[in-house]
Each structure stands twice: as C-alpha cells, then as structure tokens.
Design an enzyme around this catalytic site. Structure first.
Site, PDB file in Angstrom:
ATOM      1  N   ASN A  65       0.959  -1.082  -0.098  1.00 23.31           N
ATOM      2  CA  ASN A  65       0.039   0.032  -0.101  1.00 23.31           C
ATOM      3  C   ASN A  65       0.864   1.276   0.243  1.00 23.31           C
ATOM      4  O   ASN A  65       1.619   1.438   0.993  1.00 23.31           O
ATOM      5  CB  ASN A  65      -0.926  -0.038   1.197  1.00 23.31           C
ATOM      6  N   LYS A  73       0.453   4.283   0.224  1.00 22.62           N
ATOM      7  CA  LYS A  73       0.060   5.377   1.257  1.00 22.62           C
ATOM      8  C   LYS A  73       0.462   4.937   2.760  1.00 22.62           C
ATOM      9  O   LYS A  73       0.350   5.660   3.608  1.00 22.62           O
ATOM     10  CB  LYS A  73      -1.505   5.406   1.241  1.00 22.62           C
ATOM     11  N   CYS A  74       0.986   3.507   2.977  1.00 23.83           N
ATOM     12  CA  CYS A  74       1.311   3.072   4.466  1.00 23.83           C
ATOM     13  C   CYS A  74       3.084   3.501   4.234  1.00 23.83           C
ATOM     14  O   CYS A  74       3.919   2.801   3.603  1.00 23.83           O
ATOM     15  CB  CYS A  74       1.150   1.754   4.402  1.00 23.83           C
ATOM     16  N   GLY A  75       3.549   4.063   5.400  1.00 21.02           N
ATOM     17  CA  GLY A  75       4.952   4.378   5.784  1.00 21.02           C
ATOM     18  C   GLY A  75       5.666   3.030   6.042  1.00 21.02           C
ATOM     19  O   GLY A  75       6.814   2.601   5.340  1.00 21.02           O
ATOM     20  N   ARG A 115       6.128   1.380   2.396  1.00 13.54           N
ATOM     21  CA  ARG A 115       7.174   1.990   1.742  1.00 13.54           C
ATOM     22  C   ARG A 115       8.616   1.547   2.069  1.00 13.54           C
ATOM     23  O   ARG A 115       9.484   1.448   1.498  1.00 13.54           O
ATOM     24  CB  ARG A 115       6.979   3.685   1.586  1.00 13.54           C
TER      25      ARG A 115
END
Length: 140
Positions: free
Chosen positions: A9, A11-13, A16
């Site tokens: 995802n 948007k997920c740190g 990432r």
C-alpha cells in the site's frame, strides 16, 4: 518475474520502508498494490498459511470498517474474516512479503531483512529517521 513479491500500500509508511529495503538489497520486487488488485481467496489463504499466522493476525484493526463490522468479536470464523478482507481489502494488514526464504507480515518493516536472500547494499534509514542498516549493510 521477480523472486520477491510485496503486497503493498503506497500510502503506508511501513509498506514504503519495506519496499525500499527490498530494493536496497539489489532486487526489484513484483509490487502488488492489493487495494487495486486484491488477491483471490485461495491466494489470501495461501499467504496466511505460508506466513504461519491466522487470518485474524492479518486483519488490520486500525481501520474504521473493523469497528463498524464488529470484527473484534470472536464469533467470526477464519473463513468469515478472509471474506471480510476480500470485501474490504483495506482490512488486509501490510506489507506481506514473499521471498524464496519465506513469507512474512513485515510489521515492523525491518522484519523483511530476515527473509531477504541478499544483504543490504548500503545504509538504510526509515522515513521516521530510525537507522536500521549501517553503511556496511549490517542490521543495527
């Protein structure tokens, strides 16, 4: 096709950071944005089994839909929990990483280091500033 797959995802740190550590090992993984392309039920079952966790352990409790569906209630079977995750992919915790060395839910992100076939090529610092790999590629 890459020997490493990440269910990601962007948007997920945590997701990432995990992806960045995979790339820091010199590998470009297959990236599956599971919110856009959710796995089929058989695949999700296989991932849970391979990671050695229960469907409930893969369930993301921080999402509003978790509370709306009362998913904390123990009445839900594993099969029902999988169905909820397929109906609402945001409920699938991330990132899930598959490598030749195993499958793991990588929370925290540095857990990916345990299943990467290749060493880190350089230092790595997570987005929050936490250094997890030194300049020699060793886990801190």
């Amino acid at each position: 096709m890459s020997a490493i797959t990440i269910y990601h995802n962007p948007k997920c740190g945590t997701s990432r950071n995990t992806l960045a550590m995979i790339r820091n090992s010199g590998v470009e993984p297959e990236v599956i944005e599971y919110l856009k392309t959710p796995p089929l039920k058989a695949k999700l079952e296989a991932l849970v089994r391979a990671a050695g966790i229960s469907p409930r352990e893969l369930l993301r409790a921080k999402e509003a839909i978790y509370g709306e569906l009362n998913l904390a209630d123990s009445k839900w079977t594993d099969d029902e929990i999988l169905d909820f995750m397929l109906q609402h992919p945001i409920l699938i915790n991330r990132p899930l990483v598959v490598t030749p060395l195993g499958t793991r839910l990588c929370r925290p992100s540095e857990l990916v280091l345990d299943i990467l076939p290749d060493r880190q090529q350089s230092a790595f610092t997570k987005e929050d500033g936490e250094q997890v790999v030194d300049a020699a590629g060793n886990r801190i």
